[in-house]
Scaffold this motif. Structure first.
Motif, mmCIF file in Angstrom:
data_model
loop_
_atom_site.group_PDB
_atom_site.id
_atom_site.type_symbol
_atom_site.label_atom_id
_atom_site.label_comp_id
_atom_site.label_asym_id
_atom_site.label_seq_id
_atom_site.Cartn_x
_atom_site.Cartn_y
_atom_site.Cartn_z
ATOM 1 N N VAL A 39 0.749 -1.074 -0.420
ATOM 2 C CA VAL A 39 -0.398 -0.388 0.229
ATOM 3 C C VAL A 39 0.668 1.212 -0.270
ATOM 4 O O VAL A 39 2.351 1.183 0.793
ATOM 5 C CB VAL A 39 -1.104 -0.105 1.284
ATOM 6 N N ILE A 115 -6.143 5.912 -3.204
ATOM 7 C CA ILE A 115 -5.241 4.764 -2.218
ATOM 8 C C ILE A 115 -4.787 4.330 -3.210
ATOM 9 O O ILE A 115 -5.869 3.596 -4.483
ATOM 10 C CB ILE A 115 -6.188 3.548 -1.702
ATOM 11 N N ILE A 117 -2.992 0.929 -4.240
ATOM 12 C CA ILE A 117 -1.965 -0.922 -3.864
ATOM 13 C C ILE A 117 -1.455 -1.376 -4.546
ATOM 14 O O ILE A 117 -1.880 -1.228 -5.843
ATOM 15 C CB ILE A 117 -3.528 -1.301 -3.210
#
Length: 155
Positions: A39, A115, A117
């Motif tokens: 992450v 985000i 990842i």
């Protein structure tokens, strides 16, 4: 003689810490439904800021635990009802040094937060299936899959 005792205590403490971190990782992975992923925790330097860890699927959540940590609480929780996959790409620049070459980076949006990842290509397939298989209502959505062009020199 006193120096040897101090060195011995330091080595024993280091081994104990290493054992505790490895034991925590084993406990987290023993429940099933776990994946290896990274992450992105910081975007201040392009291509840097990736944190390696383990993700566990629990109901509608993907819980991310850092690999080298003592915490039993997840560092991040991604709720599938709020997630949208916005982009998919291969690692580029310095990212190629911090993750295996067969990994894919997904840019997700959870409410107003972006985000990133990264996970193996085979894991992405399972992750997208989990994301789309949410219960009726407002499941996460997946944007159309863009074509990934191989880098020069890749076969």
């Amino acid at each position: 003689m006193r120096i040897l005792e101090i060195v011995g205590i330091c080595v024993a403490a280091l081994l104990l810490v290493l054992f505790a971190v490895l034991l925590r990782g084993r406990i987290l992975m023993s429940g099933g439904g776990t994946i290896r992923l990274q992450v992105r925790t910081s975007t201040m330097v392009p291509g840097r800021g990736w944190s390696t860890g383990v993700g566990t699927f629990v109901g509608d959540e993907l819980r991310f635990y850092r690999m080298f940590s003592f915490a039993f609480r997840p560092k991040r929780v991604l709720n599938r009802r709020l997630l949208t996959v916005e982009n998919r790409r291969l690692p580029e620049g310095p990212e190629r040094l911090s993750m295996p070459g067969h990994w894919v980076i997904l840019r997700l949006r959870q409410t107003a937060e972006e985000i990133e990842i990264a996970m193996a290509e085979s894991t992405v397939t399972g992750f997208l299936s989990w994301l789309e298989a949410g219960p009726p209502g407002q499941p996460g959505s997946v944007a159309p899959r863009p074509q990934i062009t191989p880098r020069p020199g890749d076969n």
